[in-house]
Design an enzyme around this catalytic site. Sequence first.
Site, PDB file in Angstrom:
ATOM      1  CD  GLN A 197      -2.780  -1.481   0.278  1.00 28.43           C
ATOM      2  OE1 GLN A 197      -3.801  -0.792   0.274  1.00 28.43           O
ATOM      3  NE2 GLN A 197      -2.550  -2.394  -0.661  1.00 28.43           N
ATOM      4  N   GLY A 249     -11.976   2.337   3.888  1.00 27.10           N
ATOM      5  CA  GLY A 249     -10.977   1.511   3.228  1.00 27.10           C
ATOM      6  C   GLY A 249     -10.028   2.321   2.363  1.00 27.10           C
ATOM      7  CG  HIS A 250      -7.328   0.140  -0.192  1.00 21.68           C
ATOM      8  ND1 HIS A 250      -6.452  -0.869  -0.467  1.00 21.68           N
ATOM      9  CD2 HIS A 250      -8.501  -0.224  -0.734  1.00 21.68           C
ATOM     10  CE1 HIS A 250      -7.072  -1.810  -1.153  1.00 21.68           C
ATOM     11  NE2 HIS A 250      -8.320  -1.434  -1.319  1.00 21.68           N
ATOM     12  CG  ASN A 251      -6.838   3.869  -3.209  1.00 23.99           C
ATOM     13  OD1 ASN A 251      -6.479   2.702  -3.072  1.00 23.99           O
ATOM     14  ND2 ASN A 251      -5.993   4.836  -3.532  1.00 23.99           N
ATOM     15  CB  SER A 304     -11.657   2.203  -4.996  1.00 22.66           C
ATOM     16  OG  SER A 304     -10.299   1.816  -4.889  1.00 22.66           O
TER      17      SER A 304
END
Length: 339
Positions: free
Chosen positions: A196, A237-239, A257
């Site tokens: 990441q 969460g990521h992004n 995302s």
Amino acid sequence: MALTLAQLAAELGAELRGDGEAEISGLGTLRSATPAQLAFLANPRYRPYLEQTRAGAVLCTAEQAEACPVATLVVADPYLAFAKVSRHFDTTPEAPREIHPRAVIAPDAVIEDNVSIGPNAVIGAGARLRAGVVVMANAVVGEGVELGEQVRLYPNVTIYHGVVIGPRTIIHAGSVIGADGFGYAFSSGRWSKVAQVGAVKIGADVEIGANVTIDRGAIEDTVIGNGVILDDQVHLGHNVVVGDHTAMAGKVGVSGSSRIGSYCMIGGAVGIAGHLDICDKVVVLGMTLVSKSITEPGTYGSALPADRHDRWRRNTARFRHLDELYRRVRKLEQDARRD
């Protein structure tokens, strides 16, 4: 502290109906307030308590003031006025403007003026703390982190490397900002971790509740806009991208995302699937599962409200026959058209 009703009226631009010399030294509800406390009426459900209140004064609208037996401060938005007044009675202790001798600070960290760093806090290499920052006990500020002016980190907050946090943002105890996102590739019977390499960027005037987790981006950054408020135990969460002034209640989960617009309100325990877009000014009711993008402003919900157990069981049993019922009705409609 004590403030006169005349002082409060002048500060709020309110119409005072009552003795301007009367003093207020605290806050209370319509049911519990004493003559030295200020109450407010914003939710119509509490209207029955207005006529019995013993408060020193009540923030309310002009229509409500007619039935109030005590002094009133008449305003257009009582809850907003209450929020402004509440700051006078904030009990949050003032942080000592000093660096505790048990704090661990990297030699190349930049610490500007008037910063408070508590015992056992850790400031990593290359971190920069702007003027007025407060880092409380046991908090960890990772390598290369930037904290804007007057950022406040409560005890046991962990900020991973490379995170950037805008001025006046508040992060409550136990929150983790910048942990690795949930990125793995599956092959040959095992999971392979995806590095990441993004970070987290948080805007100005954000408030993040206790035990919130915001994952760093997989490639690009996870981004939280200005004025966002996140309740306890939210997970982003990521992004994920969250637009300015959006609010999320407790236990909301947003998968990687997804992009959430500005001025949205997301109710408690809402789940938002990954790679979705939610436009500006969307309200999502509590316990809703959002599984596709929302492109028009408005209110959305999918959770079933609580019901009596016997009726809930009957309706659940009937729901299992919904597809069968649909097909029967569909066939009847087709037969009717042929006739």
